[in-house]
Design an enzyme around this catalytic site. Structure first.
Site, PDB file in Angstrom:
ATOM      1  N   PRO A 238     -71.591  73.447  91.497  1.00  0.00           N
ATOM      2  CA  PRO A 238     -72.227  74.620  92.105  1.00  0.00           C
ATOM      3  C   PRO A 238     -71.440  75.246  93.256  1.00  0.00           C
ATOM      4  O   PRO A 238     -71.863  75.223  94.411  1.00  0.00           O
ATOM      5  CB  PRO A 238     -73.569  74.049  92.587  1.00  0.00           C
ATOM      6  CG  PRO A 238     -73.254  72.616  92.907  1.00  0.00           C
ATOM      7  CD  PRO A 238     -72.246  72.194  91.877  1.00  0.00           C
ATOM      8  N   CYS A 239     -70.322  75.859  92.933  1.00  0.00           N
ATOM      9  CA  CYS A 239     -69.483  76.500  93.951  1.00  0.00           C
ATOM     10  C   CYS A 239     -70.233  77.605  94.690  1.00  0.00           C
ATOM     11  O   CYS A 239     -69.899  77.916  95.834  1.00  0.00           O
ATOM     12  CB  CYS A 239     -68.217  77.052  93.310  1.00  0.00           C
ATOM     13  SG  CYS A 239     -67.234  75.752  92.543  1.00  0.00           S
ATOM     14  N   HIS A 240     -71.247  78.167  94.054  1.00  0.00           N
ATOM     15  CA  HIS A 240     -72.034  79.215  94.709  1.00  0.00           C
ATOM     16  C   HIS A 240     -72.788  78.691  95.924  1.00  0.00           C
ATOM     17  O   HIS A 240     -73.177  79.459  96.783  1.00  0.00           O
ATOM     18  CB  HIS A 240     -73.004  79.853  93.710  1.00  0.00           C
ATOM     19  CG  HIS A 240     -74.013  78.901  93.138  1.00  0.00           C
ATOM     20  ND1 HIS A 240     -73.707  78.039  92.101  1.00  0.00           N
ATOM     21  CD2 HIS A 240     -75.303  78.651  93.474  1.00  0.00           C
ATOM     22  CE1 HIS A 240     -74.783  77.314  91.806  1.00  0.00           C
ATOM     23  NE2 HIS A 240     -75.755  77.672  92.629  1.00  0.00           N
TER      24      HIS A 240
END
Length: 183
Positions: A140-142
């Site tokens: 989950p880079c967001h």
């Protein structure tokens, strides 16, 4: 590297569908960069492959707001060294609806040197790693944000729309009037 089978997963994201590569170990690649003509016969079909069916099901549940974790096996071999450590740390320690700053993730991962001026360099390195993540959105880079705001996201303006959409889905950001996600 073992052979990779590809599927295209429809999404409500502003960027459209996601192209996902699957090996016998798990998901090895995921990207919103879906090449034109990717709906050809070389793709796995969910109705004919249980791995593809599981991926489509889990992504559908996540994007509909019915799942907080994709819980899919990940084949990490498309990552190495510090990139792998940082991405695994993110995936393992920052859950649905949580965020972490670039600098905090750099520290948490333990792969960067401490010392005068090193924190800013480490935070920038983490930003580069987020921008090159081959496993979006399984990793989950967001959820990685700047210390003073939302930060950036790969893909320019469209990427930022995707980041905002995902953070809204997860309850980090309040929905706007044009929100098209689950209610």
């Amino acid at each position: 590297m073992p052979s990779v089978a590809w599927i295209i997963v429809p999404t409500p994201l502003p960027s459209g569908p996601i192209r996902i590569g699957i090996t016998g170990e798990g998901v090895v690649a995921a990207s919103s960069d879906v090449p034109p003509g990717s709906s050809g016969e070389d793709l796995l079909r969910p109705e004919q492959d249980s791995r593809a069916a599981l991926v489509v099901e889990r992504f559908g549940e996540y994007f509909a707001g019915r799942r907080r974790d994709l819980e899919l096996p990940i084949d990490w071999r498309s990552t190495t060294g510090p990139q792998r450590v940082v991405l695994q740390t993110l995936q393992r320690t920052v859950g649905f609806g949580e965020t972490i700053t670039y600098g905090e993730l750099a520290t948490r991962s333990g792969v960067f040197e401490d010392g005068p001026g090193q924190h800013a360099l480490a935070a920038r390195a983490v930003g580069s790693i987020m921008g090159s993540c081959p496993l979006f959105p399984l990793v989950p880079c967001h959820r990685v944000v700047a210390a003073d705001g939302i930060g950036g996201f790969g893909g320019g303006a469209l990427g930022m729309e995707v980041k905002r959409w995902l953070l809204t889905l997860e309850g980090v950001l309040a929905p706007t009037l044009d929100w098209n996600g689950p209610g």
